[in-house]
Write a protein that holds these residues in place. Structure first.
Motif, PDB file in Angstrom:
ATOM      1  N   MET A 279      -5.692 -47.557 -32.156  1.00 34.14           N
ATOM      2  CA  MET A 279      -5.697 -46.318 -31.421  1.00 34.14           C
ATOM      3  C   MET A 279      -7.064 -45.676 -31.599  1.00 34.14           C
ATOM      4  O   MET A 279      -7.568 -45.557 -32.703  1.00 34.14           O
ATOM      5  CB  MET A 279      -4.592 -45.423 -31.961  1.00 34.14           C
ATOM      6  CG  MET A 279      -4.581 -44.101 -31.331  1.00 34.14           C
ATOM      7  SD  MET A 279      -3.309 -43.136 -32.087  1.00 34.14           S
ATOM      8  CE  MET A 279      -2.353 -42.776 -30.701  1.00 34.14           C
ATOM      9  N   THR A 280      -7.637 -45.230 -30.522  1.00 34.06           N
ATOM     10  CA  THR A 280      -8.961 -44.617 -30.587  1.00 34.06           C
ATOM     11  C   THR A 280      -8.851 -43.138 -30.273  1.00 34.06           C
ATOM     12  O   THR A 280      -8.020 -42.703 -29.481  1.00 34.06           O
ATOM     13  CB  THR A 280      -9.918 -45.271 -29.567  1.00 34.06           C
ATOM     14  OG1 THR A 280      -9.389 -45.065 -28.283  1.00 34.06           O
ATOM     15  CG2 THR A 280     -10.090 -46.743 -29.853  1.00 34.06           C
ATOM     16  N   TYR A 281      -9.671 -42.373 -30.935  1.00 36.15           N
ATOM     17  CA  TYR A 281      -9.706 -40.930 -30.738  1.00 36.15           C
ATOM     18  C   TYR A 281     -10.936 -40.559 -29.943  1.00 36.15           C
ATOM     19  O   TYR A 281     -11.969 -41.221 -30.032  1.00 36.15           O
ATOM     20  CB  TYR A 281      -9.723 -40.212 -32.085  1.00 36.15           C
ATOM     21  CG  TYR A 281      -8.464 -40.416 -32.883  1.00 36.15           C
ATOM     22  CD1 TYR A 281      -7.325 -39.710 -32.568  1.00 36.15           C
ATOM     23  CD2 TYR A 281      -8.428 -41.309 -33.944  1.00 36.15           C
ATOM     24  CE1 TYR A 281      -6.170 -39.891 -33.296  1.00 36.15           C
ATOM     25  CE2 TYR A 281      -7.285 -41.493 -34.671  1.00 36.15           C
ATOM     26  CZ  TYR A 281      -6.144 -40.781 -34.343  1.00 36.15           C
ATOM     27  OH  TYR A 281      -4.996 -40.952 -35.052  1.00 36.15           O
ATOM     28  N   PRO A 282     -10.884 -39.450 -29.211  1.00 34.91           N
ATOM     29  CA  PRO A 282     -12.088 -39.035 -28.483  1.00 34.91           C
ATOM     30  C   PRO A 282     -13.154 -38.567 -29.464  1.00 34.91           C
ATOM     31  O   PRO A 282     -12.851 -38.151 -30.580  1.00 34.91           O
ATOM     32  CB  PRO A 282     -11.598 -37.894 -27.595  1.00 34.91           C
ATOM     33  CG  PRO A 282     -10.338 -37.415 -28.215  1.00 34.91           C
ATOM     34  CD  PRO A 282      -9.763 -38.589 -28.961  1.00 34.91           C
ATOM     35  N   PRO A 283     -14.412 -38.613 -29.096  1.00 35.46           N
ATOM     36  CA  PRO A 283     -15.474 -38.168 -30.007  1.00 35.46           C
ATOM     37  C   PRO A 283     -15.360 -36.668 -30.260  1.00 35.46           C
ATOM     38  O   PRO A 283     -14.827 -35.928 -29.439  1.00 35.46           O
ATOM     39  CB  PRO A 283     -16.767 -38.518 -29.263  1.00 35.46           C
ATOM     40  CG  PRO A 283     -16.383 -38.588 -27.825  1.00 35.46           C
ATOM     41  CD  PRO A 283     -14.932 -39.043 -27.804  1.00 35.46           C
ATOM     42  N   PRO A 284     -15.860 -36.198 -31.385  1.00 34.60           N
ATOM     43  CA  PRO A 284     -15.785 -34.767 -31.678  1.00 34.60           C
ATOM     44  C   PRO A 284     -16.622 -33.964 -30.692  1.00 34.60           C
ATOM     45  O   PRO A 284     -17.585 -34.462 -30.126  1.00 34.60           O
ATOM     46  CB  PRO A 284     -16.334 -34.647 -33.102  1.00 34.60           C
ATOM     47  CG  PRO A 284     -17.120 -35.871 -33.316  1.00 34.60           C
ATOM     48  CD  PRO A 284     -16.516 -36.943 -32.438  1.00 34.60           C
ATOM     49  N   TYR A 285     -16.264 -32.701 -30.535  1.00 40.31           N
ATOM     50  CA  TYR A 285     -16.949 -31.829 -29.587  1.00 40.31           C
ATOM     51  C   TYR A 285     -18.339 -31.504 -30.116  1.00 40.31           C
ATOM     52  O   TYR A 285     -18.512 -31.091 -31.258  1.00 40.31           O
ATOM     53  CB  TYR A 285     -16.142 -30.541 -29.397  1.00 40.31           C
ATOM     54  CG  TYR A 285     -16.837 -29.514 -28.545  1.00 40.31           C
ATOM     55  CD1 TYR A 285     -16.970 -29.709 -27.167  1.00 40.31           C
ATOM     56  CD2 TYR A 285     -17.387 -28.369 -29.100  1.00 40.31           C
ATOM     57  CE1 TYR A 285     -17.606 -28.775 -26.388  1.00 40.31           C
ATOM     58  CE2 TYR A 285     -18.030 -27.436 -28.322  1.00 40.31           C
ATOM     59  CZ  TYR A 285     -18.134 -27.650 -26.960  1.00 40.31           C
ATOM     60  OH  TYR A 285     -18.779 -26.723 -26.172  1.00 40.31           O
ATOM     61  N   ASP A 286     -19.321 -31.680 -29.300  1.00 41.37           N
ATOM     62  CA  ASP A 286     -20.702 -31.361 -29.646  1.00 41.37           C
ATOM     63  C   ASP A 286     -21.176 -30.289 -28.675  1.00 41.37           C
ATOM     64  O   ASP A 286     -21.365 -30.560 -27.496  1.00 41.37           O
ATOM     65  CB  ASP A 286     -21.562 -32.610 -29.546  1.00 41.37           C
ATOM     66  CG  ASP A 286     -22.964 -32.375 -30.076  1.00 41.37           C
ATOM     67  OD1 ASP A 286     -23.119 -31.472 -30.935  1.00 41.37           O
ATOM     68  OD2 ASP A 286     -23.879 -33.078 -29.640  1.00 41.37           O
TER      69      ASP A 286
END
Length: 165
Positions: A1-8
């Motif tokens: 399962m992959t998570y979206p990248p953190p908010y930058d």
């Protein structure tokens, strides 16, 4: 399962956290000062003498102090307290109508006693109006009882006279 990248957040975001290492994408040092504010030199408190006397410097002058003990009222006047018998007289007088006149006689007795105590106190006690009201209500309740007893007796006599004939 992959998570979206953190908010930058974008680089021009004013709420963006600064990097503690000092690399803040070209911005360094404290934030710019408000252009409308100019720092003033340290203010030195000075004793300005306008020719007025200070408290306690006039001969024979004393500063106002607290009230003397024994006079807890404003401006040194003694505080008067409400006479407890006056309160009892008023309560008994009102209660005379609630509990079928049983408080009428105590209302008159406590009212008379309260008025005598208030007169003898020399102004240290108040509640004369309550005592008089209790006494008056007590007398009204007694009068209503007397009228009720007389009416009951008249009705009883009239009923007995009409049934005997």
């Amino acid at each position: 399962m992959t998570y979206p990248p953190p908010y930058d957040p974008p680089s021009n975001d004013p709420l963006r956290k600064r990097d503690p290492s000092g690399d803040d994408q070209g911005v360094s040092g404290p934030p710019p000062a408000d252009p409308g504010y100019t720092p003033q030199p340290d203010f030195q408190a000075t004793n300005f003498d306008y020719g007025q006397q200070q408290y306690g410097q006039q001969p024979g002058y004393q500063q106002p102090g607290y009230q003397q003990p024994g006079f807890p009222g404003a401006y040194g006047a003694p505080v008067s307290e409400t006479n407890s018998n006056a309160i009892i007289a008023l309560v008994c007088g009102i209660g005379a109508f609630v509990i079928c006149g049983l408080g009428a006689i105590p209302a008159i007795i406590f009212g008379n006693r309260a008025i005598a105590e208030i007169d003898a106190s020399g102004g240290r006690q108040d509640g004369r109006g309550m005592a008089q009201a209790g006494k008056i209500i007590g007398w009204v309740a007694v009068a209503m009882w007397v009228i009720g007893i007389v009416l009951f007796a008249l009705i009883f006599i009239a009923a007995a006279a009409s049934s005997s004939t």
